[in-house]
Design a protein around this motif. Sequence first.
Motif, PDB file in Angstrom:
ATOM      1  N   ILE A   1      -0.042  -3.509  -5.317  1.00 61.32           N
ATOM      2  CA  ILE A   1       0.460  -2.711  -6.432  1.00 61.32           C
ATOM      3  C   ILE A   1      -0.397  -2.947  -7.677  1.00 61.32           C
ATOM      4  O   ILE A   1      -0.763  -2.008  -8.391  1.00 61.32           O
ATOM      5  CB  ILE A   1       1.938  -3.039  -6.716  1.00 61.32           C
ATOM      6  CG1 ILE A   1       2.810  -2.519  -5.567  1.00 61.32           C
ATOM      7  CG2 ILE A   1       2.382  -2.451  -8.049  1.00 61.32           C
ATOM      8  CD1 ILE A   1       4.255  -2.944  -5.648  1.00 61.32           C
TER       9      ILE A   1
ATOM     10  N   LYS B   1       0.831  -1.205   0.000  1.00 64.17           N
ATOM     11  CA  LYS B   1       0.000   0.000   0.000  1.00 64.17           C
ATOM     12  C   LYS B   1       0.866   1.256   0.000  1.00 64.17           C
ATOM     13  O   LYS B   1       0.545   2.244  -0.670  1.00 64.17           O
ATOM     14  CB  LYS B   1      -0.933  -0.015   1.203  1.00 64.17           C
ATOM     15  CG  LYS B   1      -2.032  -1.062   1.105  1.00 64.17           C
ATOM     16  CD  LYS B   1      -2.873  -1.115   2.369  1.00 64.17           C
ATOM     17  CE  LYS B   1      -3.933  -2.208   2.261  1.00 64.17           C
ATOM     18  NZ  LYS B   1      -4.726  -2.338   3.509  1.00 64.17           N
TER      19      LYS B   1
ATOM     20  N   LYS C   1      -3.488  -3.826  -7.788  1.00 64.96           N
ATOM     21  CA  LYS C   1      -4.781  -3.164  -7.565  1.00 64.96           C
ATOM     22  C   LYS C   1      -4.674  -1.668  -7.866  1.00 64.96           C
ATOM     23  O   LYS C   1      -5.549  -1.085  -8.527  1.00 64.96           O
ATOM     24  CB  LYS C   1      -5.216  -3.373  -6.117  1.00 64.96           C
ATOM     25  CG  LYS C   1      -6.630  -2.902  -5.805  1.00 64.96           C
ATOM     26  CD  LYS C   1      -6.891  -2.927  -4.306  1.00 64.96           C
ATOM     27  CE  LYS C   1      -6.634  -4.294  -3.703  1.00 64.96           C
ATOM     28  NZ  LYS C   1      -6.936  -4.298  -2.235  1.00 64.96           N
ATOM     29  N   ALA C   2      -3.592  -1.058  -7.393  1.00 62.74           N
ATOM     30  CA  ALA C   2      -3.409   0.391  -7.581  1.00 62.74           C
ATOM     31  C   ALA C   2      -3.201   0.757  -9.047  1.00 62.74           C
ATOM     32  O   ALA C   2      -3.617   1.825  -9.494  1.00 62.74           O
ATOM     33  CB  ALA C   2      -2.237   0.879  -6.742  1.00 62.74           C
ATOM     34  N   LEU C   3      -2.544  -0.134  -9.801  1.00 62.59           N
ATOM     35  CA  LEU C   3      -2.241   0.148 -11.207  1.00 62.59           C
ATOM     36  C   LEU C   3      -3.284  -0.432 -12.162  1.00 62.59           C
ATOM     37  O   LEU C   3      -3.112  -0.349 -13.389  1.00 62.59           O
ATOM     38  CB  LEU C   3      -0.857  -0.425 -11.557  1.00 62.59           C
ATOM     39  CG  LEU C   3       0.341   0.173 -10.812  1.00 62.59           C
ATOM     40  CD1 LEU C   3       1.630  -0.534 -11.235  1.00 62.59           C
ATOM     41  CD2 LEU C   3       0.450   1.677 -11.049  1.00 62.59           C
ATOM     42  N   ASN C   4      -4.341  -1.027 -11.603  1.00 66.96           N
ATOM     43  CA  ASN C   4      -5.369  -1.686 -12.420  1.00 66.96           C
ATOM     44  C   ASN C   4      -4.750  -2.732 -13.341  1.00 66.96           C
ATOM     45  O   ASN C   4      -5.095  -2.838 -14.526  1.00 66.96           O
ATOM     46  CB  ASN C   4      -6.161  -0.654 -13.239  1.00 66.96           C
ATOM     47  CG  ASN C   4      -6.992   0.261 -12.361  1.00 66.96           C
ATOM     48  OD1 ASN C   4      -7.670  -0.198 -11.451  1.00 66.96           O
ATOM     49  ND2 ASN C   4      -6.929   1.556 -12.635  1.00 66.96           N
TER      50      ASN C   4
ATOM     51  N   GLN D   1       2.931   3.707 -15.385  1.00 68.89           N
ATOM     52  CA  GLN D   1       1.528   3.834 -15.783  1.00 68.89           C
ATOM     53  C   GLN D   1       1.113   2.878 -16.903  1.00 68.89           C
ATOM     54  O   GLN D   1      -0.080   2.643 -17.099  1.00 68.89           O
ATOM     55  CB  GLN D   1       1.232   5.284 -16.184  1.00 68.89           C
ATOM     56  CG  GLN D   1       1.422   6.279 -15.049  1.00 68.89           C
ATOM     57  CD  GLN D   1       0.732   5.838 -13.761  1.00 68.89           C
ATOM     58  OE1 GLN D   1      -0.469   5.591 -13.755  1.00 68.89           O
ATOM     59  NE2 GLN D   1       1.488   5.723 -12.675  1.00 68.89           N
TER      60      GLN D   1
ATOM     61  N   LYS E   1       1.363   5.472  -8.051  1.00 59.94           N
ATOM     62  CA  LYS E   1       0.191   6.058  -8.714  1.00 59.94           C
ATOM     63  C   LYS E   1       0.547   7.323  -9.479  1.00 59.94           C
ATOM     64  O   LYS E   1      -0.089   7.655 -10.483  1.00 59.94           O
ATOM     65  CB  LYS E   1      -0.892   6.373  -7.678  1.00 59.94           C
ATOM     66  CG  LYS E   1      -1.659   5.158  -7.174  1.00 59.94           C
ATOM     67  CD  LYS E   1      -2.661   5.600  -6.120  1.00 59.94           C
ATOM     68  CE  LYS E   1      -3.411   4.409  -5.530  1.00 59.94           C
ATOM     69  NZ  LYS E   1      -4.342   4.833  -4.457  1.00 59.94           N
ATOM     70  N   THR E   2       1.532   8.047  -8.990  1.00 59.65           N
ATOM     71  CA  THR E   2       1.916   9.315  -9.629  1.00 59.65           C
ATOM     72  C   THR E   2       3.240   9.215 -10.386  1.00 59.65           C
ATOM     73  O   THR E   2       3.805  10.232 -10.785  1.00 59.65           O
ATOM     74  CB  THR E   2       2.019  10.426  -8.565  1.00 59.65           C
ATOM     75  OG1 THR E   2       2.967  10.027  -7.554  1.00 59.65           O
ATOM     76  CG2 THR E   2       0.665  10.678  -7.918  1.00 59.65           C
TER      77      THR E   2
ATOM     78  N   SER F   1       2.313   1.625  -3.442  1.00 63.02           N
ATOM     79  CA  SER F   1       1.276   2.007  -4.398  1.00 63.02           C
ATOM     80  C   SER F   1       1.040   3.508  -4.414  1.00 63.02           C
ATOM     81  O   SER F   1       0.780   4.100  -5.477  1.00 63.02           O
ATOM     82  CB  SER F   1      -0.033   1.283  -4.054  1.00 63.02           C
ATOM     83  OG  SER F   1       0.111  -0.115  -4.194  1.00 63.02           O
ATOM     84  N   GLU F   2       1.094   4.138  -3.254  1.00 67.59           N
ATOM     85  CA  GLU F   2       0.865   5.575  -3.179  1.00 67.59           C
ATOM     86  C   GLU F   2       1.903   6.344  -3.986  1.00 67.59           C
ATOM     87  O   GLU F   2       1.601   7.361  -4.606  1.00 67.59           O
ATOM     88  CB  GLU F   2       0.887   6.040  -1.714  1.00 67.59           C
ATOM     89  CG  GLU F   2      -0.315   5.593  -0.915  1.00 67.59           C
ATOM     90  CD  GLU F   2      -1.631   6.021  -1.550  1.00 67.59           C
ATOM     91  OE1 GLU F   2      -1.776   7.232  -1.868  1.00 67.59           O
ATOM     92  OE2 GLU F   2      -2.510   5.168  -1.756  1.00 67.59           O
ATOM     93  N   HIS F   3       3.133   5.846  -3.993  1.00 65.45           N
ATOM     94  CA  HIS F   3       4.187   6.478  -4.788  1.00 65.45           C
ATOM     95  C   HIS F   3       3.994   6.188  -6.278  1.00 65.45           C
ATOM     96  O   HIS F   3       4.135   7.074  -7.122  1.00 65.45           O
ATOM     97  CB  HIS F   3       5.561   5.965  -4.354  1.00 65.45           C
ATOM     98  CG  HIS F   3       5.980   6.399  -2.993  1.00 65.45           C
ATOM     99  ND1 HIS F   3       6.369   7.686  -2.698  1.00 65.45           N
ATOM    100  CD2 HIS F   3       6.076   5.708  -1.826  1.00 65.45           C
ATOM    101  CE1 HIS F   3       6.687   7.780  -1.415  1.00 65.45           C
ATOM    102  NE2 HIS F   3       6.514   6.589  -0.864  1.00 65.45           N
TER     103      HIS F   3
END
Length: 222
Positions: free
Chosen positions: A133, A90, A135-138, A103, A97-98, A93-95
Amino acid sequence: MHLFYPEVCQGCSTSLFKGENVLCFTCKAQLPIAYQHLDADDKVKELFYGRTEIAHARSLFFYEKIGIVQQLTHALKYQGQEQISSYLGKMMSEHMKTDPGFQKVTHVLPVPVHPKRLKKRGYNQVDGFGKEIAKALNAKYLPNLLVKTKNTINQAKLGQVKRSDETKSIYTLNEPERIPEGTHLLIVDDVITTGTTLSLCTRELQNIQGIKLYVATMSISI
C-alpha cells in the motif's frame, strides 16, 4: 520443487495453474469484496465514532467465520503463508489508487505484534500488506513507530468487553519526534471486529502534533 510439490490454492487446495497466485481464478472470483461498498464503508467508520477521529477508513473484504477470507487469514497468521499479506496488499492498492480519500497519505504503519509473537511467527502478518500500500501511495513505511508492550491472548477468542479490558495501555510510541507535524498516517491491520485494537493504536498516535489518521484493513467482520 513445484514439480513435486505444486503450489495450491489457499481457498480450495487445488493445484495452481500458470498465471494463478495464492488463489485460483475461481476462488478469487468468489471473494466478498467490501471495498467501495457503502454499507461496509459506513460500518468501518461507525466503529470509531466517539472513540477517535479518523479521516478515512476502508476494508478490502467482508470476513465470515466460514469462507475464503477466513481461510486466507488463518493461513497467513498460523500456517506460515506470509506471501498472502503482499498478495492482499496489491489487491487493496488497486482500489486505493483511485480513492480520493487516501491520496494525501504520507506514511503507512502496520499494527505491531509483540516481540514474542513476532519471534514465534517469524513475521508481522500485515507487514507485506502495508508495504504494498505504501508503495502504491508513494508513502513512507514505518514498521517500528508503534511498539506493543504486552503479549495479549488471541483477541478473536474474546467478547467485546473482555477484549477492551485485555488490551488497555499495550501500545507505546517509538521516537515520535521523527514524525513531522501535519503527517497523514495510514494504519493497517488484518481483521477489524470491534475496532478496539485500532482505537488504542490511534489514541497513542494522536499524541503526535498535527497528525491526521486513516485506517485500512484486509477485512471487516460481519
